[in-house]
Design an enzyme around this catalytic site. Structure first.
Site, PDB file in Angstrom:
ATOM      1  N   LYS A 107       9.274  -4.340   2.474  1.00  0.00           N
ATOM      2  CA  LYS A 107       9.265  -4.259   1.016  1.00  0.00           C
ATOM      3  C   LYS A 107      10.525  -3.572   0.505  1.00  0.00           C
ATOM      4  CE  LYS A 107       4.398  -4.671  -0.037  1.00  0.00           C
ATOM      5  NZ  LYS A 107       3.221  -4.099  -0.727  1.00  0.00           N
ATOM      6  N   GLN A 152      -2.561   0.190  11.451  1.00  0.00           N
ATOM      7  CA  GLN A 152      -2.134  -1.128  10.982  1.00  0.00           C
ATOM      8  C   GLN A 152      -0.754  -1.381  11.572  1.00  0.00           C
ATOM      9  OE1 GLN A 152      -2.581   0.649   7.334  1.00  0.00           O
ATOM     10  NE2 GLN A 152      -0.448   1.231   7.061  1.00  0.00           N
ATOM     11  N   ASP A 159       3.374  -6.409   4.013  1.00  0.00           N
ATOM     12  CA  ASP A 159       4.239  -6.067   5.146  1.00  0.00           C
ATOM     13  C   ASP A 159       3.463  -5.561   6.366  1.00  0.00           C
ATOM     14  OD1 ASP A 159       3.464  -3.904   3.640  1.00  0.00           O
ATOM     15  OD2 ASP A 159       5.340  -2.795   3.858  1.00  0.00           O
ATOM     16  N   ASP A 219      -5.023   7.208   7.136  1.00  0.00           N
ATOM     17  CA  ASP A 219      -4.800   6.240   6.077  1.00  0.00           C
ATOM     18  C   ASP A 219      -5.951   5.232   6.029  1.00  0.00           C
ATOM     19  OD1 ASP A 219      -2.565   5.380   4.237  1.00  0.00           O
ATOM     20  OD2 ASP A 219      -2.841   3.501   5.331  1.00  0.00           O
ATOM     21  N   ASN A 220      -6.500   5.044   4.840  1.00  0.00           N
ATOM     22  CA  ASN A 220      -7.519   4.015   4.631  1.00  0.00           C
ATOM     23  C   ASN A 220      -8.593   3.952   5.727  1.00  0.00           C
ATOM     24  OD1 ASN A 220      -6.767   2.922   2.164  1.00  0.00           O
ATOM     25  ND2 ASN A 220      -5.179   1.658   3.096  1.00  0.00           N
ATOM     26  N   GLU A 258      -8.232   9.617   3.990  1.00  0.00           N
ATOM     27  CA  GLU A 258      -7.633   9.088   2.753  1.00  0.00           C
ATOM     28  C   GLU A 258      -8.431   7.858   2.355  1.00  0.00           C
ATOM     29  OE1 GLU A 258      -4.613   6.640   0.390  1.00  0.00           O
ATOM     30  OE2 GLU A 258      -5.423   6.137   2.351  1.00  0.00           O
ATOM     31  N   LYS A 268       8.158   5.621  -1.449  1.00  0.00           N
ATOM     32  CA  LYS A 268       7.590   4.821  -0.356  1.00  0.00           C
ATOM     33  C   LYS A 268       8.557   3.731   0.087  1.00  0.00           C
ATOM     34  CE  LYS A 268       3.835   3.790  -2.704  1.00  0.00           C
ATOM     35  NZ  LYS A 268       2.513   3.230  -3.049  1.00  0.00           N
ATOM     36  N   PHE A 269       9.461   3.342  -0.837  1.00  0.00           N
ATOM     37  CA  PHE A 269      10.356   2.224  -0.520  1.00  0.00           C
ATOM     38  C   PHE A 269      11.836   2.615  -0.580  1.00  0.00           C
ATOM     39  CE2 PHE A 269       6.658   0.910  -3.082  1.00  0.00           C
ATOM     40  CZ  PHE A 269       5.912   0.280  -2.096  1.00  0.00           C
TER      41      PHE A 269
HETATM   42  O1  LIG Z   1      -4.473   1.824   0.240  1.00  0.00           O
HETATM   43  P1  LIG Z   1      -4.220   3.186  -0.341  1.00  0.00           P
HETATM   44  O2  LIG Z   1      -4.019   3.132  -1.812  1.00  0.00           O
HETATM   45  O3  LIG Z   1      -5.289   4.130   0.050  1.00  0.00           O
HETATM   46  O4  LIG Z   1      -2.832   3.749   0.230  1.00  0.00           O
HETATM   47  C1  LIG Z   1      -2.501   4.089   1.562  1.00  0.00           C
HETATM   48  O5  LIG Z   1      -2.412   3.004   2.419  1.00  0.00           O
HETATM   49  C2  LIG Z   1      -1.423   1.997   2.088  1.00  0.00           C
HETATM   50  C3  LIG Z   1      -1.361   1.055   3.247  1.00  0.00           C
HETATM   51  O6  LIG Z   1      -1.026   1.796   4.385  1.00  0.00           O
HETATM   52  C4  LIG Z   1      -0.052   2.594   1.803  1.00  0.00           C
HETATM   53  O7  LIG Z   1       0.688   1.602   1.145  1.00  0.00           O
HETATM   54  C5  LIG Z   1       2.104   1.622   1.331  1.00  0.00           C
HETATM   55  O8  LIG Z   1       2.388   1.011   2.567  1.00  0.00           O
HETATM   56  C6  LIG Z   1       2.086  -0.372   2.669  1.00  0.00           C
HETATM   57  C7  LIG Z   1       2.451  -0.816   4.036  1.00  0.00           C
HETATM   58  O9  LIG Z   1       3.777  -0.597   4.276  1.00  0.00           O
HETATM   59  C8  LIG Z   1       2.836  -1.124   1.569  1.00  0.00           C
HETATM   60  O10 LIG Z   1       2.529  -2.500   1.624  1.00  0.00           O
HETATM   61  C9  LIG Z   1       2.432  -0.567   0.215  1.00  0.00           C
HETATM   62  O11 LIG Z   1       3.151  -1.234  -0.819  1.00  0.00           O
HETATM   63  C10 LIG Z   1       2.743   0.901   0.179  1.00  0.00           C
HETATM   64  O12 LIG Z   1       2.300   1.459  -1.030  1.00  0.00           O
HETATM   65  C11 LIG Z   1      -0.183   3.786   0.892  1.00  0.00           C
HETATM   66  O13 LIG Z   1       1.057   4.401   0.679  1.00  0.00           O
HETATM   67  C12 LIG Z   1      -1.157   4.744   1.536  1.00  0.00           C
HETATM   68  O14 LIG Z   1      -1.241   5.964   0.856  1.00  0.00           O
END
Ligand SMILES: O=P(O)(O)O[C@H]1O[C@H](CO)[C@@H](O[C@H]2O[C@H](CO)[C@@H](O)[C@H](O)[C@H]2O)[C@H](O)[C@H]1O
Length: 677
Positions: free
Chosen positions: A267, A327, A362, A397-398, A426, A536-537
């Site tokens: 991204k 992931q 991604d 994460d998630n 999270e 994040k990017f």
């Molecule tokens: O899904 P949430 O809102 O709980 O956020 C968490 O998990 C996301 C996925 O890991 C993460 O998202 C970020 O990383 C992704 C993978 O690279 C990308 O596609 C998203 O655009 C980016 O925001 C998020 O940061 C994390 O806190």
């Protein structure tokens, strides 16, 4: 229910209710499948509903057993009349497997005294009542060898049996402190009934207590070259930020994923789907030719450099949390080595991950059901690997997109050898899942706090996390994250940043900020609830020192909040929060209190927080305090000191308060009271 007085009927049915019913024990997890939770140093309110037929007086006790098997008895105190609830507070002082039993009994002395006071004073059944009392005193005398107690009993016996005295004087003679103390030491009770034993898992303090600070190590020390490319920050440059973080009083640093980042579908800025050649990609897109979850991003350094970061953090009194994001970028080694760990669609492709409505183009999600055992073992290996490197906290994460029985298993496996390791969930999802993640073992959780902004919302939520779910769910009140920049912060201006930090730091023993909060970064990407030009990017080096030098930083306020937490043990507890009343619909009032017996000093600690949650106005109101909630009898005066401004006021139950959002929107008041003053 193991009732000592249970009698088997001819059909061998054994009563479940027990001779004296004991129900609704607290704390315990719903359904009782897992132990209730506590953390070392936590003061836990224990309670049960205890009652019996008829009018006899009853009593109860908490029998609390520590991990070494030693049991302490705490008398229970009756709650509000008519509720049949009984309570006591007790502190769990060390990590390990604790348990408790609630005991109930008929209080023979209290029953007699109650009846005798009414009847003897009215001249009814005087000699019968006296004889019953004398029998109880004889029981007390025979239960002790202490000369002092025997002499107290002898004096009471003499007066109670003295027919030359008036009935009122005879009964008055047994209502003295010395006799009450003797009875408290050797209670005159019968029909003793015990509840089932409730397990209580007590974890180290960090499981429930900490001030968290999130930052991206790649941004610390990052520099842009003239051609637009970047020199990434490294673990070594990022370590230079640690003393400043510690100086603000934070004791946990959370790093987003530190692993290699994939190239495929990387991204670009602002969540765009095409990355330029210099775009670093989202750290959550884990895995590349450089390795997967057990590797570090080469631009950050080596595992040895990460070890250096950990060591520097330790020197600053900071514990490091890393991200466990299960992931994979399409470039992750697992994708070729274990294609069975993903879901392949009929067209041969793998669908990208989602957390609706968010799309993560991604990354690939893992499918646990394709090879449960293989994945379980690999993930356990990875977690153990990082523990071996020195990591003791994982921000997961998630977790709600993976099976709960997997987490239950993993957290159990880790805890067998390393019960000190903390997992932070999270999961921003439905309550059933959030609560169940906590139930199966997550030590703490992100919360809905970020979206609870009005007074009513906060009152309800603070009550919920401190009182309703606290046996299971430990909140960590993050005020912002790279994914969450709420409307309240976007449009509330600088006062909003103070209000949210003050509430988070005082209401919950665990709280956190994502870097940039102290710089009031409040511009959102249009249509999204997250910062524009999101870190994040992108690389995002920030000049924190310059902002502080010009007075444009919230860092001094955050520092003060953490100092206040360090100085006030009441704020380092979860379950001691009480909401109070104010006449204004934006003035939130709550208190936290820790009696002297738990503070480790000879003084109690009481804090009252009043927050003007309307960041756009000045509010005036009267706050109405139930002062008994912080150890002061109703109607008494006391002194409060604002721990931010140092102003002092003399207060009582009802107090005028004015809070100007543009100067100090929150009072954090410490309470001083000397009896009778
Ligand atoms: O899904 P949430 O809102 O709980 O956020 C968490 O998990 C996301 C996925 O890991 C993460 O998202 C970020 O990383 C992704 C993978 O690279 C990308 O596609 C998203 O655009 C980016 O925001 C998020 O940061 C994390 O806190």
């Amino acid at each position: 229910m193991a009732a000592t007085t249970d009698v088997a009927t001819p059909t061998q049915y054994v009563s479940k209710i027990g001779r004296i019913p004991i129900r609704f024990l607290n704390p315990q997890q719903p359904e009782g499948r897992w132990p209730a939770k506590g953390f070392a140093g936590e003061v836990i309110p224990f309670s049960a509903t205890i009652f019996r037929e008829g009018h006899d007086q009853i009593g109860g006790a908490l029998l609390l057993t520590d991990p070494a098997g030693s049991t302490t008895r705490y008398p229970l105190h009756p709650g509000a009349p008519g509720t049949d609830s009984w309570h006591t507070d007790a502190q769990v002082t060390s990590a390990g497997a604790w348990s408790y039993v609630i005991e109930a009994f008929t209080d023979d002395w209290a029953t007699w005294l109650h009846n005798a006071e009414i009847k003897m004073r009215a001249g009814i059944d005087v000699e019968v009542m006296a004889a019953m009392g004398l029998e109880l005193l004889a029981r007390l005398a025979s239960s002790t060898r202490k000369a002092s107690v025997r002499s107290v009993v002898a004096t009471a016996t003499a007066s109670l049996s003295d027919t030359s005295l008036s009935p009122a004087d005879r009964i008055a003679a047994v209502e003295n402190t010395a006799l009450a103390e003797a009875i408290a030491a050797s209670p005159l009770v019968s029909l003793v009934t015990q509840s089932e034993r409730i397990p209580l898992r007590v974890e180290r303090p960090r499981a429930g207590l900490g001030s968290w600070y999130e930052f991206f190590p790649r941004s610390e020390g990052a520099k842009q070259r003239k051609d637009g490319s970047w020199v990434s920050g490294t673990f070594r440059t990022a370590a230079k930020r640690l003393p400043a973080v510690a100086d603000m009083g934070f004791d946990v640093v959370y790093l987003p994923p530190i692993h290699p980042i994939g190239r495929s579908f990387r991204k670009g800025p602002n969540n765009t789907l095409v990355a330029g050649p210099h775009d670093p990609g989202s750290p959550w897109a884990i895995g590349s030719a450089d390795g997967g979850h057990d590797a570090v991003h080469p631009e950050l350094g080596t595992v040895k450099d990460f070890g250096y970061f950990l060591a520097q953090a330790k020197k600053s009194g900071i514990e490091v949390a890393i991200d466990l994001a299960l992931q994979c970028s399409p470039d992750h080694p697992w994708v070729t080595e274990h294609p069975e760990w993903f879901t392949t669609l009929p067209d041969g492709s793998i669908a990208y991950a989602e957390n609706p409505p968010k799309k993560y183009q991604d990354i690939y999600p893992i499918n646990f059901d394709n090879d449960y055992e293989g994945l379980r073992q690999e993930i356990l290996r990875i977690v153990k690997y990082w523990i071996g490197v020195g990591v003791t906290i994982f921000r997961v994460d998630n977790p709600h997109t993976k099976p709960l029985d997997f987490w239950e298993w993993l957290l159990h496996e880790v805890a067998v050898d390393r019960p000190d390791v903390v997992f932070f969930a999270e999961a921003f999802t439905r309550p059933a899942m959030m609560q169940s993640l906590a139930a199966v073992g997550f030590q703490q959780s992100y919360t809905y706090f970020t979206w609870r902004n009005t007074k009513v919302e906060l009152e309800e939520y603070l009550h919920e996390v401190s009182k309703v779910t606290s046996a299971t769910f430990r909140p960590n009140f993050f005020v912002n994250t790279p994914d969450i920049l709420t409307e309240y912060l976007q449009f509330g201006g600088r006062p909003a940043y103070k209000v949210r930090a003050a509430i988070a730091a005082t209401a919950s023993p665990s709280w956190g900020v994502y870097s940039g909060y102290e710089l009031f970064e409040n511009v959102a990407r249009p249509g999204a609830e997250e910062n524009i030009d999101n870190e994040k990017f992108e690389f995002k080096p920030r000049d924190y020192a310059a902002a502080e030098a010009t007075g444009d930083s919230l860092a001094p306020y955050l520092r003060r909040l953490n100092e206040i937490r360090a100085q006030h043990p009441a704020l380092r507890q979860l379950r001691n929060l009480d909401v109070h009343w104010s006449d204004d619909d934006s003035m939130l009032v709550y208190s936290k209190y820790l009696p002297a017996r738990f503070t480790g000093t000879d003084t109690a600690d009481g804090i009252i927080v009043i927050a003007n949650v309307d960041p756009h106005s000045v509010r005036e109101t009267t706050v109405h305090l139930d002062t008994t909630r912080f150890g002061i009898p109703l109607g008494e005066e006391f002194t409060v000191t604002d721990l931010v401004t140092q102003s002092t006021y003399t207060w009582g139950g009802d107090n005028y308060v004015r809070l100007d959002a543009f100067t100090e929107p929150v009072h954090i008041l410490s309470v001083e009271y000397s009896k009778g003053s």
